[in-house]
Design an enzyme around this catalytic site. Structure first.
Site: not given
Length: 480
Positions: A173, A246, A280, A378
């Site tokens: 996906k 992750e 990231c 973040e």
């Protein structure tokens, strides 16, 4: 306009519900990339059911055949490179240079994992008498791969490549922001000779990803994305199945008093504003000691101001659009949060005056402190915060003062302090005199703390392949 489809049980099909979603170019709202299935739990159920039937045949496929298929997929991607670069720029908002790098890297990944298919081995252990103890490595079965939009070819290839090399079937996906790139990767695998039953493509929103994680027939789930979603997947998978996650980062660069300020500023700007800050491992905090702080800040602001922002397909553009309206809104929200918290906005902090796309201006705050949300949370956008440190020890403490532990960097000519930082850093990736972004495909990748499950590494190494393989121990005697 692309009419996207799911790929289930060897057929290109719409969602069983008939629901669809539209993807538009983030640099030009008028440019419709395509319409894609918004898959439901029923679509996931059909995909996983079909994979379960096909799994034994693919697991029994000789490793050299699996390797040849991945090599064929790589060749297909290389043959379509120019078309894929243009589509990636349109769909995700990257600059042409960034898209070219990703499109070039993806077939290299697949070739790397083709080699891994041929290196699958067990072990032999000493045993008493005439017996023998050996281990066998087998596919885990069905792998669910849920991937993000910021590297929509590279990251999926790092999941589907090793999963297929190990003999697993895969339900894939991709992000709903980059459905076309997901479809293109599956097309390449099929063109390379992958049996149609060995892979399923399920497009759509988070409900499809949640259904994959919740399905007990899925033996392992690999995910790259936000920490919040990753934690939900981890809870759904539970202890009896495998997960490889992750997740987020708040990546620091420490700059010491002996650093070359120009070089430090250049690698900080590359790490912070490359990919429009949507990596990231992107640099989001700079921790500079007093002796270089002011000069470094001035130089970073100068370089940030030289970046041309605009559509990634335009010549000379150094930073493309953010991926969505939501990403731009989040960026602007954090700019306001930083102001409200008392950080000094030194440059940027705005979006471009464009009615057609989601463009943010490279933004730098000074005067950051560990209690500020712009320092701890973040943003996933082109927003950088400077903090001061009196010396090396305080700089290390500030770098580690975060729930995340993905990537961290240091700029210094002192090898002793550089290695001390590497040892004390609470981060899975440490970069010395390099941007926090960028990795070698033959090196393991994974984070600490809230950035990862810290179970199996991604990208390369034994830990990476072990995630996709079950190890069985066999005790053998020469006679009954």
């Amino acid at each position: 306009m692309i009419e996207g489809l799911n790929f289930i049980d060897g057929q290109w099909v719409p969602s069983s519900s008939g629901e669809v979603f539209e993807r538009r170019n983030p640099a030009d709202h008028h440019d419709v990339i395509g319409v894609f299935p918004d898959s439901t739990e029923a679509d996931v159920d059909a995909a996983v059911g079909a994979l379960a039937k096909a799994a034994p045949q693919w697991a029994a496929t000789p490793p050299e055949r699996r390797a040849a298929i991945l090599e064929g997929a790589a060749a297909h991607l290389e043959a379509r490179a120019a078309e894929l670069v243009a589509e990636l720029v349109r769909e995700e908002g990257k600059t042409r240079a960034e898209a070219t790098m990703e499109v070039g890297r993806t077939p290299m990944n697949l070739r790397f994992y083709a080699g891994e298919a041929l290196r699958t081995t067990g072990s032999t252990y000493p045993a008493p008498g005439e017996g023998l103890v050996i281990t066998l490595r087998e596919p885990v079965g069905i792998v669910g791969a849920i991937t993000p939009w910021n590297f929509p070819l590279n990251i999926p290839s790092r999941k589907l490549g090793p999963a297929l090399a190990a003999g697993n079937v895969v339900v894939f996906k991709p992000s709903e922001l980059t459905p076309l790139m997901g479809q293109r990767l599956v097309e390449a695998l099929l063109a390379g000779g992958l049996p149609a039953g060995a892979v399923a493509l399920v497009q759509g929103s988070g409900r499809a990803g949640a259904a994959i994680a919740a399905d007990e027939r899925v033996d392992a789930v690999t995910f790259t994305g936000s920490t919040g979603v990753g934690r939900a997947i981890h809870a759904a998978v539970g202890p009896s199945r495998r997960s490889q996650l992750e997740m987020g980062g708040k990546n620091p660069v420490v700059v010491l008093d002996d650093a070359d300020v120009d070089k430090a500023a250049a690698l900080i700007v590359k790490g912070a504003f490359g990919l429009s800050g949507q990596a990231c491992t992107g640099t989001s905090r700079v921790i500079a000691v007093d002796a270089v702080h002011d000069r470094l800040l001035d130089r970073v602001v100068e370089l940030a101001g030289e970046i041309t922002v605009g559509p990634g397909a335009d010549p000379g553009v150094g930073m493309g659009a953010l991926a969505s309206a939501g990403q731009l809104a989040k960026f602007l929200e954090y700019v306001q949060i930083g102001r409200d918290e008392g950080a000094e906005l030194v440059c940027g902090g705005t979006s471009l005056d464009s009615e057609n796309g989601y463009f943010a201006v490279p933004t730098v705050f000074a005067g950051g402190s560990p209690d500020m949300r712009v320092v701890t949370e973040e943003v996933f956008g082109p927003l950088l915060v400077f903090l001061r440190a009196a010396g090396f020890d305080e700089a290390v403490a500030l770098a580690n003062d975060t729930e995340f532990g993905l990537s961290a960097g240091i700029v210094t000519n002192d090898v002793t302090r550089a290695l001390a930082f590497a040892g004390r850093s609470e981060s899975g990736l440490v970069k010395i005199n390099q941007p926090t972004t960028g990795m070698s495909m033959n090196a393991p990748f994974g984070g600490y703390k809230a950035s990862s499950t810290q179970t199996h590494k991604e990208q390369a190494g034994d830990s990476m392949m072990q995630f996709y393989q079950a190890e069985k121990t066999v005790y053998l005697s020469p006679s009954a």
